[in-house]
Scaffold this motif. Structure first.
Motif, PDB file in Angstrom:
ATOM      1  N   VAL A  98       0.867  -1.072  -0.104  1.00  7.36           N
ATOM      2  CA  VAL A  98       0.035   0.114   0.130  1.00  7.36           C
ATOM      3  C   VAL A  98       0.884   1.220   0.003  1.00  7.36           C
ATOM      4  CG1 VAL A  98      -1.695   1.389   1.310  1.00  7.36           C
ATOM      5  CG2 VAL A  98      -1.733  -0.997   1.224  1.00  7.36           C
ATOM      6  N   THR A  99       0.674   2.301  -0.669  1.00  9.53           N
ATOM      7  CA  THR A  99       1.325   3.349  -1.073  1.00  9.53           C
ATOM      8  C   THR A  99       1.012   4.227   0.135  1.00  9.53           C
ATOM      9  OG1 THR A  99       1.471   3.191  -3.307  1.00  9.53           O
ATOM     10  CG2 THR A  99       1.792   5.274  -2.552  1.00  9.53           C
ATOM     11  N   VAL A 100       1.672   4.979   0.798  1.00  3.44           N
ATOM     12  CA  VAL A 100       1.517   5.825   2.137  1.00  3.44           C
ATOM     13  C   VAL A 100       1.936   7.490   1.729  1.00  3.44           C
ATOM     14  CG1 VAL A 100       1.659   6.415   4.376  1.00  3.44           C
ATOM     15  CG2 VAL A 100       1.598   3.887   3.386  1.00  3.44           C
ATOM     16  N   LEU A 101       0.879   8.176   1.894  1.00  2.00           N
ATOM     17  CA  LEU A 101       1.306   9.685   2.066  1.00  2.00           C
ATOM     18  C   LEU A 101       0.997  10.089   3.392  1.00  2.00           C
ATOM     19  CD1 LEU A 101       2.122  12.370   0.687  1.00  2.00           C
ATOM     20  CD2 LEU A 101      -0.092  12.602  -0.105  1.00  2.00           C
ATOM     21  N   LEU A 102       2.005  10.530   4.212  1.00  2.00           N
ATOM     22  CA  LEU A 102       1.894  10.734   5.361  1.00  2.00           C
ATOM     23  C   LEU A 102       1.990  12.313   5.589  1.00  2.00           C
ATOM     24  CD1 LEU A 102       1.949   9.855   8.472  1.00  2.00           C
ATOM     25  CD2 LEU A 102       4.361   9.559   8.140  1.00  2.00           C
ATOM     26  N   VAL A 103       1.218  12.882   6.251  1.00  2.00           N
ATOM     27  CA  VAL A 103       1.017  14.225   6.779  1.00  2.00           C
ATOM     28  C   VAL A 103       1.459  14.366   8.128  1.00  2.00           C
ATOM     29  CG1 VAL A 103      -0.045  16.422   7.428  1.00  2.00           C
ATOM     30  CG2 VAL A 103      -0.219  15.453   4.825  1.00  2.00           C
ATOM     31  N   GLU A 104       2.332  14.839   8.804  1.00  2.00           N
ATOM     32  CA  GLU A 104       2.834  14.750  10.091  1.00  2.00           C
ATOM     33  C   GLU A 104       3.560  15.750  10.574  1.00  2.00           C
ATOM     34  OE1 GLU A 104       2.745  13.725  13.516  1.00  2.00           O
ATOM     35  OE2 GLU A 104       2.075  12.123  12.357  1.00  2.00           O
ATOM     36  N   GLN A 105       3.252  16.260  11.560  1.00  2.00           N
ATOM     37  CA  GLN A 105       4.249  17.336  12.218  1.00  2.00           C
ATOM     38  C   GLN A 105       5.355  16.594  13.169  1.00  2.00           C
ATOM     39  OE1 GLN A 105       2.813  20.907  14.151  1.00  2.00           O
ATOM     40  NE2 GLN A 105       0.583  20.544  13.218  1.00  2.00           N
ATOM     41  N   ASN A 106       5.319  15.295  13.562  1.00  2.20           N
ATOM     42  CA  ASN A 106       6.282  14.893  14.112  1.00  2.20           C
ATOM     43  C   ASN A 106       7.222  14.441  13.082  1.00  2.20           C
ATOM     44  OD1 ASN A 106       8.209  13.076  15.414  1.00  2.20           O
ATOM     45  ND2 ASN A 106       6.643  12.448  16.681  1.00  2.20           N
ATOM     46  N   ALA A 107       8.232  15.498  12.792  1.00  5.14           N
ATOM     47  CA  ALA A 107       9.084  15.254  11.524  1.00  5.14           C
ATOM     48  C   ALA A 107       9.988  14.164  11.740  1.00  5.14           C
ATOM     49  CB  ALA A 107      10.107  16.578  11.199  1.00  5.14           C
ATOM     50  N   GLN A 108      10.546  14.047  12.932  1.00  7.60           N
ATOM     51  CA  GLN A 108      11.651  12.803  13.214  1.00  7.60           C
ATOM     52  C   GLN A 108      11.025  11.405  12.987  1.00  7.60           C
ATOM     53  OE1 GLN A 108      15.059  13.268  14.477  1.00  7.60           O
ATOM     54  NE2 GLN A 108      15.043  11.216  13.917  1.00  7.60           N
TER      55      GLN A 108
ATOM     56  N   ALA B  75      19.574  14.644   7.562  1.00  8.50           N
ATOM     57  CA  ALA B  75      20.991  15.344   7.794  1.00  8.50           C
ATOM     58  C   ALA B  75      20.959  16.757   7.405  1.00  8.50           C
ATOM     59  CB  ALA B  75      21.800  14.461   6.976  1.00  8.50           C
ATOM     60  N   ASN B  76      20.108  17.205   6.664  1.00  8.05           N
ATOM     61  CA  ASN B  76      20.157  18.768   6.320  1.00  8.05           C
ATOM     62  C   ASN B  76      19.980  19.662   7.642  1.00  8.05           C
ATOM     63  OD1 ASN B  76      18.579  21.241   5.504  1.00  8.05           O
ATOM     64  ND2 ASN B  76      19.081  20.566   3.759  1.00  8.05           N
ATOM     65  N   ALA B  77      21.017  20.549   7.631  1.00 13.62           N
ATOM     66  CA  ALA B  77      21.188  21.417   8.925  1.00 13.62           C
ATOM     67  C   ALA B  77      20.050  22.270   9.068  1.00 13.62           C
ATOM     68  CB  ALA B  77      22.374  22.433   8.587  1.00 13.62           C
ATOM     69  N   ASP B  78      19.380  22.822   7.891  1.00 14.06           N
ATOM     70  CA  ASP B  78      18.077  23.743   8.341  1.00 14.06           C
ATOM     71  C   ASP B  78      16.954  22.646   8.778  1.00 14.06           C
ATOM     72  OD1 ASP B  78      19.074  25.961   7.304  1.00 14.06           O
ATOM     73  OD2 ASP B  78      19.125  25.136   5.283  1.00 14.06           O
ATOM     74  N   VAL B  79      16.862  21.517   8.382  1.00 13.51           N
ATOM     75  CA  VAL B  79      15.639  20.552   8.774  1.00 13.51           C
ATOM     76  C   VAL B  79      15.991  20.436  10.304  1.00 13.51           C
ATOM     77  CG1 VAL B  79      14.674  18.425   8.407  1.00 13.51           C
ATOM     78  CG2 VAL B  79      15.209  19.741   6.429  1.00 13.51           C
ATOM     79  N   GLN B  80      17.283  20.100  10.375  1.00 20.27           N
ATOM     80  CA  GLN B  80      17.621  19.699  11.847  1.00 20.27           C
ATOM     81  C   GLN B  80      17.278  20.854  12.743  1.00 20.27           C
ATOM     82  OE1 GLN B  80      21.702  18.385  12.088  1.00 20.27           O
ATOM     83  NE2 GLN B  80      21.288  16.574  11.487  1.00 20.27           N
ATOM     84  N   GLU B  81      17.342  22.179  12.152  1.00 16.40           N
ATOM     85  CA  GLU B  81      17.199  23.263  13.286  1.00 16.40           C
ATOM     86  C   GLU B  81      15.757  23.613  13.478  1.00 16.40           C
ATOM     87  OE1 GLU B  81      18.764  27.679  14.002  1.00 16.40           O
ATOM     88  OE2 GLU B  81      19.534  26.537  12.433  1.00 16.40           O
ATOM     89  N   PHE B  82      15.161  23.494  12.240  1.00 14.33           N
ATOM     90  CA  PHE B  82      13.788  24.278  11.902  1.00 14.33           C
ATOM     91  C   PHE B  82      12.736  23.130  12.241  1.00 14.33           C
ATOM     92  CE2 PHE B  82      16.155  27.151   8.806  1.00 14.33           C
ATOM     93  CZ  PHE B  82      16.509  27.991   9.991  1.00 14.33           C
ATOM     94  N   TYR B  83      12.914  21.917  12.105  1.00 13.06           N
ATOM     95  CA  TYR B  83      11.997  20.839  12.112  1.00 13.06           C
ATOM     96  C   TYR B  83      12.264  19.810  13.251  1.00 13.06           C
ATOM     97  CZ  TYR B  83       9.399  23.010   8.223  1.00 13.06           C
ATOM     98  OH  TYR B  83       8.640  23.613   7.401  1.00 13.06           O
ATOM     99  N   LEU B  84      13.590  19.584  13.607  1.00 14.63           N
ATOM    100  CA  LEU B  84      13.727  18.446  14.573  1.00 14.63           C
ATOM    101  C   LEU B  84      14.380  19.284  15.916  1.00 14.63           C
ATOM    102  CD1 LEU B  84      15.862  15.889  12.336  1.00 14.63           C
ATOM    103  CD2 LEU B  84      13.318  16.239  12.732  1.00 14.63           C
ATOM    104  N   GLY B  85      14.385  20.659  15.885  1.00 13.18           N
ATOM    105  CA  GLY B  85      14.883  21.506  16.965  1.00 13.18           C
ATOM    106  C   GLY B  85      16.331  21.181  17.401  1.00 13.18           C
ATOM    107  N   ILE B  86      17.254  20.916  16.679  1.00 13.58           N
ATOM    108  CA  ILE B  86      18.607  20.458  16.574  1.00 13.58           C
ATOM    109  C   ILE B  86      19.392  21.509  16.146  1.00 13.58           C
ATOM    110  CG2 ILE B  86      20.446  18.501  16.564  1.00 13.58           C
ATOM    111  CD1 ILE B  86      18.161  16.596  16.253  1.00 13.58           C
ATOM    112  N   SER B  87      20.590  21.908  16.810  1.00 12.69           N
ATOM    113  CA  SER B  87      21.454  22.937  16.496  1.00 12.69           C
ATOM    114  C   SER B  87      22.749  22.440  16.800  1.00 12.69           C
ATOM    115  CB  SER B  87      21.052  24.443  16.767  1.00 12.69           C
ATOM    116  OG  SER B  87      22.015  25.271  16.376  1.00 12.69           O
ATOM    117  N   LYS B  88      23.848  22.268  15.881  1.00 13.63           N
ATOM    118  CA  LYS B  88      25.301  21.835  16.427  1.00 13.63           C
ATOM    119  C   LYS B  88      24.880  20.535  17.549  1.00 13.63           C
ATOM    120  CE  LYS B  88      27.040  26.360  15.762  1.00 13.63           C
ATOM    121  NZ  LYS B  88      27.870  27.654  16.272  1.00 13.63           N
ATOM    122  N   GLY B  89      24.323  19.865  17.206  1.00  3.79           N
ATOM    123  CA  GLY B  89      24.084  18.636  18.020  1.00  3.79           C
ATOM    124  C   GLY B  89      23.457  18.887  19.401  1.00  3.79           C
TER     125      GLY B  89
END
Length: 262
Positions: A191-201, A229-243
């Protein structure tokens, strides 16, 4: 393949919710559509499902295509019959009906034999649903209701399953159970899945490709592992900056500095 080409959606013939969006969901893939509240994620799902008119919305440009055919002018029920099913945000169960009655409503396009097989399939996928099959749906917990909503969608044996914020308001263990079932469904049934989700991780962990939408536009896309692995995604969606995980107050200021929008 499900494909959107230069899609533009207006509400009330004035408010632009989606602008020039193009994306594709390959057969058998799991694809994430990420973005903040109001970015246009749910509007895209409604455009695919053919239910925009219920909210005075309409596609004014571009197209939605499935298996090489345009869905322009197709009714919501026709789109269901073609194999595209949406599980809406908030689940939208028939609260006064039992769990099993809700499942039966999802199989309205199927024969009796197919409906019977479908119910057994749902019960094997979600044991909690089977245990509560005679209970009133409105009395279930949020997680149980989400399982029933997904089960109801699966009753029509979809080719494409679209999930709108399935983890919203649920406990971590229930979220794990639901996403484990969805991944198993994808792997075992294709089954193909298109997932809309705010829990980006979580979304990027279980999907193969992701699209990020802001203000109605796709601003970034690519393989899920590269997005993680994208720095912008980590910072803006995963809440991670420099580890180190940043505070929500810091993350909320990302719109001032989004490098991919510059």
């Amino acid at each position: 393949m499900l494909e959107l080409r230069n899609l533009q959606v207006l509400y009330d013939r004035a408010i632009e919710a989606v602008r020039d969006v193009s994306l594709s969901v390959p057969d058998g893939a799991m694809v994430a559509l990420l973005g903040s509240n109001g970015a246009g994620k749910s509007t895209i799902l409604k455009a695919i499902s053919g239910v925009l008119s219920q909210e005075d919305g309409e596609i004014v440009a571009g197209s939605v295509q499935f298996e090489g055919e345009s869905l322009a002018g197709a009714s919501a029920s026709d789109i269901v019959r073609r194999g595209i099913i949406q599980v809406p945000e908030g689940r939208a169960l028939f609260a006064p009906l039992t769990v099993e009655e809700n499942l039966l409503m999802g199989g309205f396009t199927r024969t009796r034999a197919q409906t019977r097989d479908g119910i057994e399939r749902i019960y094997s996928l979600f044991s909690r649903v089977k245990e509560r099959r005679h209970q009133i749906a409105g009395y279930l917990s949020g997680g149980e209701q989400q399982m029933v909503a997904i089960g109801r969608a699966l009753m029509s044996d979809p080719k494409v399953l679209m999930l709108d914020e399935p983890s919203l308001g649920l406990a971590p263990q229930i979220i794990d159970d639901i996403f484990t079932a969805v991944v198993e469904l994808n792997r075992s049934s294709g089954v193909t899945v298109l997932l809309v989700e705010q829990n980006a991780q979580l979304a990027l962990e279980i999907t193969s490709q992701g699209f990020i939408i802001e203000n109605g536009r796709i601003v970034l896309d690519g393989p899920s592992d590269k997005l993680r692995a994208n720095a912008d995604v980590q910072e803006f969606y995963l809440g991670i900056s420099k580890g180190e995980r940043k505070s929500m107050r810091d993350v909320k200021h990302y719109k001032r500095r989004k490098r991919w929008l510059s």
